[in-house]
Design a protein around this motif. Structure first.
Motif, PDB file in Angstrom:
ATOM      1  N   VAL B 179       0.639  -1.183  -0.001  1.00 11.54           N
ATOM      2  CA  VAL B 179       0.115  -0.085   0.168  1.00 11.54           C
ATOM      3  C   VAL B 179       0.927   1.201  -0.034  1.00 11.54           C
ATOM      4  N   HIS B 180       2.212   1.106   0.575  1.00 11.09           N
ATOM      5  CA  HIS B 180       2.824   2.372   0.645  1.00 11.09           C
ATOM      6  C   HIS B 180       3.346   2.563  -0.690  1.00 11.09           C
ATOM      7  N   ARG B 181       3.571   1.592  -1.525  1.00 16.65           N
ATOM      8  CA  ARG B 181       3.988   1.992  -3.072  1.00 16.65           C
ATOM      9  C   ARG B 181       2.927   2.445  -3.895  1.00 16.65           C
ATOM     10  N   VAL B 182       1.804   1.620  -3.521  1.00 20.03           N
ATOM     11  CA  VAL B 182       0.593   1.734  -4.367  1.00 20.03           C
ATOM     12  C   VAL B 182       0.236   3.545  -4.051  1.00 20.03           C
ATOM     13  N   ASP B 183       0.192   3.816  -2.781  1.00 22.34           N
ATOM     14  CA  ASP B 183      -0.247   5.279  -2.636  1.00 22.34           C
ATOM     15  C   ASP B 183       0.725   6.203  -3.107  1.00 22.34           C
ATOM     16  N   ALA B 184       2.002   5.972  -3.397  1.00 23.90           N
ATOM     17  CA  ALA B 184       3.031   6.736  -4.159  1.00 23.90           C
ATOM     18  C   ALA B 184       2.772   6.361  -5.608  1.00 23.90           C
ATOM     19  N   GLY B 185       1.851   5.994  -6.160  1.00 29.11           N
ATOM     20  CA  GLY B 185       1.856   5.792  -7.372  1.00 29.11           C
ATOM     21  C   GLY B 185       2.567   4.540  -8.228  1.00 29.11           C
ATOM     22  N   GLY B 186       3.042   3.488  -7.076  1.00 33.50           N
ATOM     23  CA  GLY B 186       3.731   2.596  -7.569  1.00 33.50           C
ATOM     24  C   GLY B 186       3.120   1.483  -7.816  1.00 33.50           C
ATOM     25  N   THR B 187       3.773   0.213  -7.826  1.00 31.37           N
ATOM     26  CA  THR B 187       3.275  -1.114  -8.191  1.00 31.37           C
ATOM     27  C   THR B 187       3.786  -2.038  -7.121  1.00 31.37           C
ATOM     28  N   PRO B 188       3.120  -3.028  -6.616  1.00 29.83           N
ATOM     29  CA  PRO B 188       3.504  -3.946  -5.462  1.00 29.83           C
ATOM     30  C   PRO B 188       4.887  -4.596  -5.790  1.00 29.83           C
ATOM     31  N   ALA B 189       5.572  -4.897  -4.820  1.00 28.59           N
ATOM     32  CA  ALA B 189       7.097  -5.359  -5.007  1.00 28.59           C
ATOM     33  C   ALA B 189       7.127  -6.893  -5.737  1.00 28.59           C
ATOM     34  N   CYS B 190       5.987  -7.478  -5.283  1.00 26.22           N
ATOM     35  CA  CYS B 190       5.882  -9.092  -6.148  1.00 26.22           C
ATOM     36  C   CYS B 190       5.848  -8.892  -7.598  1.00 26.22           C
ATOM     37  N   VAL B 191       4.868  -8.145  -8.105  1.00 23.24           N
ATOM     38  CA  VAL B 191       4.513  -7.816  -9.544  1.00 23.24           C
ATOM     39  C   VAL B 191       5.949  -7.051 -10.162  1.00 23.24           C
ATOM     40  N   GLU B 192       6.637  -6.176  -9.477  1.00 23.10           N
ATOM     41  CA  GLU B 192       7.661  -5.652 -10.064  1.00 23.10           C
ATOM     42  C   GLU B 192       8.921  -6.702  -9.852  1.00 23.10           C
ATOM     43  N   ALA B 193       9.087  -7.338  -9.079  1.00 24.62           N
ATOM     44  CA  ALA B 193       9.808  -8.468  -8.997  1.00 24.62           C
ATOM     45  C   ALA B 193       9.638  -9.739 -10.332  1.00 24.62           C
ATOM     46  N   CYS B 194       8.339  -9.979 -10.446  1.00 25.64           N
ATOM     47  CA  CYS B 194       7.818 -11.129 -11.575  1.00 25.64           C
ATOM     48  C   CYS B 194       8.461 -10.425 -12.861  1.00 25.64           C
ATOM     49  N   SER B 195       8.185  -9.240 -13.001  1.00 20.82           N
ATOM     50  CA  SER B 195       8.511  -8.584 -14.304  1.00 20.82           C
ATOM     51  C   SER B 195       9.961  -8.647 -14.731  1.00 20.82           C
ATOM     52  N   LYS B 196      10.482  -8.092 -13.463  1.00 23.96           N
ATOM     53  CA  LYS B 196      12.088  -8.228 -13.384  1.00 23.96           C
ATOM     54  C   LYS B 196      12.798  -9.219 -14.013  1.00 23.96           C
ATOM     55  N   SER B 197      11.983 -10.618 -13.350  1.00 24.68           N
ATOM     56  CA  SER B 197      12.562 -11.926 -13.572  1.00 24.68           C
ATOM     57  C   SER B 197      12.273 -12.303 -15.142  1.00 24.68           C
TER      58      SER B 197
END
Lengths: 395, 241
Positions: B179-197
């Protein structure tokens, strides 16, 4: 702070300091005279047989557990127990104004800290006891007829002191400053007292009680030295001369501080119970520090709801921002955690025995600057999205 | 986190900056809430997990979550914090095996909120299910009520928590959809990591916005909610399950 304000503050503090010295002197001397009178008087028949140790045990149970009352008037005993045991816990809570962790060591201080929450409940028990006493005086016919105006006045006073005390708990004052005032009285290094109407009222009522105690029958503590307390009922039954003396003492000791305190409160105004916290937070750097000292608990409570429920993570609402600005660096030039006595929050909270559990979950150290970049994810988000689209399209 | 990982992240950021202008087409940046605007029900955050893209041997999402929130093992696997976990399920009749992550499903009708005796468990207006740990008494009723076993209990005294993610002993906790990322306009860490992988099995976005990528996907392909029979209406959907 202008000169005028400083003078006002000093006047109240000085007046209250003198008032507490005088009240304490009256209480101590009055108590001594009372005990002396009891000791000089021939002892009546006690009706207690047995050895002296048996008598000691009986006296002790009378003193500590109100044995006599228990067997003679059970209802009265319940009220007595509520009042006296509540008073003990309340006084234990108030030890935070008299003791300092630096002098008494961590063990005693832990007891004082432990007593804090119980003191709040103890106060309720105390008030319930006084209310019971009063109800008994009003509802039981025999007692009502034997009661004088002075009795009712004393009960009202005993009820008013904790009531105003609780209001103090609600409209926060600067407890560290209050402590410094009283420690200053004891060590003869006078410190200013916060000019809060409720605080001044509470303290004035306490001083009034201290002055009245030696003249009233509330001081049955002295009766420990003599079983049968046949002192006159309150001051209303005293002779005119005694009344005049009491009135004179009250006037000299209490009226002057009351007048000065009232003048100061009129000058500085009552503490506003609910200031505009959004404004308070925004301008708090430019404010008199005492405004924030008094209101930061309410401000934090309001902000935490805004962050948790509304997701408004602006700087003024985040506790991370509080600890970031109010950072204290240790010997190794690194920010100190709440465990360290030098931590910004810890410094006052430890002194005032107000324990906080913010930092059991929140980090008491600032946000490391590097991780701020991690939050700048808006553009990254868009890029990932387009990448996902690409893959979907291919499939 | 190792230094090399940091470097590669910066590299990614640089690449993002380079073609960010191209990809920031209208409708891609789904929701722009100004910093002092409260969350609203106009948005329903959701996630889509494409199980056909999820690799059985990959746990990048779990690693990312543990790193993001500082979740560390205390040597007792039964009670270690686990906000997101990888499941591998096999159909015994066909032998078809699938692997996918399960975390808090951010239900529209969350059982954890229904049972919470203090009101600590709550659903934010934008659909993210959270715990107000200021009023959580640690009764663990929500842990029992959750059909997805998403909630954890903190058994240990913790120190040096992540500043953006307070956690403490004696309270329940679960995936916060970052929620801290989403509130800052970001995306969840797991989603980000999945894309990065490189697998891109997870998609995050606003289910209420018809133009969002996630809405288009759930409209066009067959997706399911786990235990949809319970009618909790999870915000996390699975494709190919």
């Amino acid at each position: 702070m202008s000169d005028q304000e400083t003078t006002q503050l000093t006047y109240v503090s000085m007046a209250y300091a003198v008032m507490f010295y005088a009240a304490a002197a009256i209480l101590v001397v009055g108590l001594a005279l009372r005990i002396g009178r009891f000791l000089r008087r021939p002892a009546p028949l006690r009706g207690i047989g047995g050895t002296s140790s048996a008598r000691t045990v009986q006296a002790a149970t009378d003193m500590v557990l109100f044995r006599g009352t228990f067997f003679s008037d059970r209802l009265q005993w319940i009220f007595s127990a509520c009042f006296h045991f509540g008073l003990v816990v309340v006084l234990l809570r108030h030890m935070r104004y008299a003791l300092d962790p630096d002098w008494v060591g961590p063990l005693v201080w832990k007891v004082v800290v432990l007593a804090q929450p119980f003191g709040l409940y103890g106060g309720l028990a105390l008030m319930a006891g006084v209310a019971g006493f009063w109800a008994r005086r009003l509802l039981v016919k025999e007692v009502r007829e034997a009661s004088s105006l002075g009795d009712h006045a004393l009960l009202a006073l005993l009820l008013a002191i904790p009531a105003v005390g609780y209001l103090n708990n609600w409209v926060h004052t600067d407890v560290v400053q209050v402590k410094e005032f009283f420690v200053g009285l004891a060590t003869l290094k006078w410190q200013p007292l916060p000019t809060d109407a409720l605080l001044l009222t509470h303290l004035w009522l306490v001083a009034l009680l201290m002055v009245l105690l030696p003249f009233s029958r509330v001081l049955h503590l002295a009766g420990v030295f003599e079983k049968r307390d046949d002192t006159p009922l309150g001051f209303s039954l005293g002779r005119n001369k005694r009344r005049l003396a009491i009135a004179g003492v009250v006037a000299v000791v209490l009226l002057a501080p009351a007048a000065i305190g009232a003048a100061a409160v009129a000058e500085e105004g009552w503490t506003v119970p609910q200031p505009d916290f959004s404004k308070l937070a925004r301008v708090h750097k430019n404010l008199d520090a005492t405004v924030m000292i008094r209101n930061h608990p309410n401000f934090l409570m309001g902000s935490r709801s805004i962050v948790v429920y509304q997701g408004v993570r602006t700087e003024i609402n985040r506790i991370e921002q509080c600890v970031t600005c109010h950072v204290v660096k240790g010997a190794d030039k690194q920010p100190v955690a709440y465990d360290d006595p030098k931590h910004f929050c810890r410094e006052c909270h430890n002194k005032a025995a107000v324990s906080i559990d913010c930092f059991e979950c929140h980090n008491s150290k600032p946000l490391p600057p590097a991780s701020k970049a991690d939050l700048e994810t808006a553009t990254r988000f868009a890029a990932l999205m387009s990448r996902f689209n690409e893959r979907s399209a291919v499939r | 986190m190792s230094e090399s990982c940091d470097v590669s992240r910066r590299g990614l950021l640089g690449a993002v900056a380079a073609f960010g202008a191209v990809s920031l087409a209208p409708g891609v940046m789904l929701y722009a809430r100004s910093a002092d605007e409260p969350v609203s029900a106009k948005v329903r955050w959701g996630m889509l997990v494409d199980t056909t893209q999820c690799d059985k041997d990959c746990d990048a999402c779990v690693e990312a979550c543990n790193t993001e929130f500082g979740l560390v093992s205390h040597g007792r696997p039964d009670s270690d914090p686990q906000w997101i976990r990888k499941l591998t399920v096999t159909d015994p009749s066909t032998g078809r095996s699938q692997s996918f992550p399960v975390m808090c499903q951010h239900c529209a009708h969350p059982p954890c909120v229904d049972v919470c005796p203090t009101g600590a468990s709550f659903k934010r207006a934008d659909g993210i299910v959270l715990i107000n740990r200021h009023i959580c008494v640690g009764c663990r009723y929500c842990e029992m009520a959750c059909p997805y076993m998403a909630r954890n209990f903190v058994h240990e005294n913790l120190t040096d928590q992540k500043p953006y993610a307070p956690r403490g002993k004696g309270t329940s906790e679960a995936c916060t959809m970052c929620v801290h990322r989403v509130d800052a306009g970001g995306t969840p860490a797991c989603v980000e990591a999945c894309s990065k992988s490189g697998r891109v099995a997870m998609l995050f976005g606003d289910l209420n916005d018809p133009n969002s990528e996630i809405s288009k996907r759930v409209r066009s392909v067959n997706t399911t909610q786990i235990r949809s029979d319970l009618r909790t209406d999870p915000g996390v959907r699975y494709q190919g399950l």
